[in-house]
Design an enzyme around this catalytic site. Structure first.
Site, PDB file in Angstrom:
ATOM      1  CG  ASP A 181      -0.677  -5.517   1.618  1.00 49.26           C
ATOM      2  OD1 ASP A 181       0.093  -4.563   1.557  1.00 49.26           O
ATOM      3  OD2 ASP A 181      -1.395  -5.896   0.701  1.00 49.26           O
ATOM      4  CG  ASN A 230       9.186  -5.374   0.587  1.00 51.12           C
ATOM      5  OD1 ASN A 230       9.198  -5.594   1.723  1.00 51.12           O
ATOM      6  ND2 ASN A 230       8.355  -5.188  -0.415  1.00 51.12           N
TER       7      ASN A 230
END
Length: 213
Positions: free
Chosen positions: A2, A50
């Protein structure tokens, strides 16, 4: 993995460059895992959520995936690294599916495993496994676990999340039941072998009781 977007934003750069630097961190980390003798490394590359991102960012991520396979497949074969995909990669463009399946075939005899989560979500994985278990007539720990994407991987020992966020974000929820967790305040593009080594050293100091005393 991340922090690619925030890494780019802090430098006034396009998010695509953050993802590109994230790809470099992947290369470093795969090499670091080999140096440290790790049996299996799992990377969360593209979640089922996503797809909600802007089309341009998704396109950048898909192109990065294509380039990563092209640039690293021969090296993975030479270094005897087995590629394992967890998630439903059939949702990607046909040329990416073809590249992934070629990579899976060419690396199938590898001695160590690089597992990559693509179009993956842990909740969906558990539902899928439970449905398959029910088709066998019994839903219990063993039958569900048998149908997880990770069924042929070793148990999850250590889960690391970068960027300072302290949540699992739908990653390996079943597998993380007794895993140790480490949340690092470092953006993924800045992740190095030292970070991985420090995480492993932290892991071996922890006492794992699996619910016992």
């Amino acid at each position: 993995m991340d922090g690619n977007g925030r890494w780019a934003k802090r430098r006034g750069l396009p998010r695509a460059l953050g993802h590109k630097q994230g790809g470099e961190a992947v290369r470093r980390t795969v090499q670091a895992a080999e140096n440290l003798g790790l049996e299996c490394l799992t990377l969360y590359a593209f979640s089922s959520e996503n797809w909600k991102r802007d089309d341009s960012e998704i396109s950048d991520l898909m192109n990065l995936m294509r380039r990563f396979i092209e640039a690293n497949l021969a090296d993975m074969v030479e270094r005897k690294v087995r590629l394992k995909i967890i998630g439903d990669y059939s949702a990607f463009a046909p040329d990416i599916v073809e590249r992934l399946e070629d990579a899976l075939e060419r690396t199938k005899d590898g001695e160590r495993t690089l597992a990559v989560a693509l179009n993956y979500g842990a909740q969906q994985e558990i539902v899928r496994a439970a449905q398959k278990a029910s088709e066998e007539g019994s839903i219990d720990l063993e039958t569900v676990e048998k149908h997880l994407y990770t069924a042929d991987l070793p148990p999850l020992d250590l889960l690391i999340r970068t960027s300072g966020e302290v949540r699992l974000s739908n990653f390996l929820l079943w597998q993380a039941a007794y895993a140790e967790m480490l949340f690092l305040d470092v953006l993924w593009p800045d992740f190095t072998e030292d970070h991985l080594r420090d995480a492993c050293e932290e892991f071996v100091t922890r006492e794992r009781r699996y619910g016992g005393r």
